[in-house]
Design a protein around this motif. Structure first.
Motif, PDB file in Angstrom:
ATOM      1  N   ILE A  51       0.940  -1.338  -0.016  1.00 30.35           N
ATOM      2  CA  ILE A  51       0.074  -0.179   0.202  1.00 30.35           C
ATOM      3  C   ILE A  51       1.068   1.156   0.108  1.00 30.35           C
ATOM      4  N   SER A  52       0.457   2.258  -0.658  1.00 33.83           N
ATOM      5  CA  SER A  52       1.382   3.406  -0.948  1.00 33.83           C
ATOM      6  C   SER A  52       1.119   4.158   0.345  1.00 33.83           C
ATOM      7  N   PRO A  53       2.203   5.290   0.688  1.00 31.82           N
ATOM      8  CA  PRO A  53       2.073   6.000   1.807  1.00 31.82           C
ATOM      9  C   PRO A  53       0.739   6.860   2.341  1.00 31.82           C
ATOM     10  N   ARG A  54      -0.006   7.049   1.434  1.00 31.17           N
ATOM     11  CA  ARG A  54      -1.343   7.698   1.852  1.00 31.17           C
ATOM     12  C   ARG A  54      -2.464   6.921   1.513  1.00 31.17           C
ATOM     13  N   GLY A  55      -2.179   5.368   0.998  1.00 26.42           N
ATOM     14  CA  GLY A  55      -3.372   4.390   0.922  1.00 26.42           C
ATOM     15  C   GLY A  55      -3.939   4.675  -0.198  1.00 26.42           C
ATOM     16  N   GLY A  56      -3.615   5.318  -1.340  1.00 23.74           N
ATOM     17  CA  GLY A  56      -4.400   5.334  -2.560  1.00 23.74           C
ATOM     18  C   GLY A  56      -4.216   4.516  -3.467  1.00 23.74           C
ATOM     19  N   TYR A  59      -1.231  -3.190  -4.147  1.00 24.54           N
ATOM     20  CA  TYR A  59      -0.922  -4.178  -5.118  1.00 24.54           C
ATOM     21  C   TYR A  59      -1.185  -5.490  -4.246  1.00 24.54           C
ATOM     22  N   TYR A  60      -1.564  -6.544  -5.205  1.00 26.00           N
ATOM     23  CA  TYR A  60      -1.965  -7.783  -4.272  1.00 26.00           C
ATOM     24  C   TYR A  60      -1.141  -8.973  -5.440  1.00 26.00           C
ATOM     25  N   ALA A  61      -0.707  -9.830  -4.503  1.00 22.48           N
ATOM     26  CA  ALA A  61      -0.251 -11.389  -5.194  1.00 22.48           C
ATOM     27  C   ALA A  61      -1.799 -11.945  -5.718  1.00 22.48           C
ATOM     28  N   ASP A  62      -1.554 -12.477  -6.951  1.00 25.88           N
ATOM     29  CA  ASP A  62      -2.734 -13.101  -7.502  1.00 25.88           C
ATOM     30  C   ASP A  62      -3.385 -14.196  -6.631  1.00 25.88           C
ATOM     31  N   SER A  63      -2.533 -14.689  -5.656  1.00 22.18           N
ATOM     32  CA  SER A  63      -3.049 -15.845  -5.098  1.00 22.18           C
ATOM     33  C   SER A  63      -3.961 -15.415  -3.771  1.00 22.18           C
TER      34      SER A  63
END
Length: 123
Positions: A51-56, A59-63
């Motif tokens: 997650i980016s610093p401000r939460g915007g 990213y996730y692993a496909d699993s």
């Protein structure tokens, strides 16, 4: 220097849920992207979510897409990983990580690591 302390791991049944937390020390928490990785016994450490610093940006692993959600509360210097619909293959030690961008963390560009919290999912 950033210190990361994970909590919330434990035992869950398949189909159940757990929420991991990672508390960060220091005043610069909101300057860092945060992420979660996991390492199963005998396997390499794998990326789970970032997650980016401000939460915007996330990213996730496909699993884990559609089952896990990463979020952060900059006022509390804490990042979370909500894990739903758990599967036995989610069993691992989960590590919190800090880096400079979410994309970098997702590519294993990590500046700081926590010590990990174990998660066991029984079938």
């Amino acid at each position: 220097q950033v210190q990361l302390v994970e909590s919330g791991g434990g035992l869950a049944q398949a189909g159940g849920s757990l929420r991991l937390s990672c508390a960060a020390s220091g005043r610069t928490f909101m300057n860092y992207a945060m992420g979660w990785f996991r390492q199963a016994p005998g396997k390499e450490r794998d990326f789970v979510a970032a997650i980016s610093p401000r939460g915007g940006t996330t990213y996730y692993a496909d699993s884990v897409k559609g089952r896990f959600t990463i979020s952060r509360d900059n006022a509390k210097n804490t990042v979370y990983l909500q894990m739903n619909s758990l599967k036995p293959e989610d069993t691992a030690v989960y590590y919190c990580a800090a880096g400079f961008t979410a994309a970098a963390v997702a590519s294993y560009g990590v500046a700081y690591w926590g010590k990990g919290t174990p998660v066991t999912v029984s079938s």
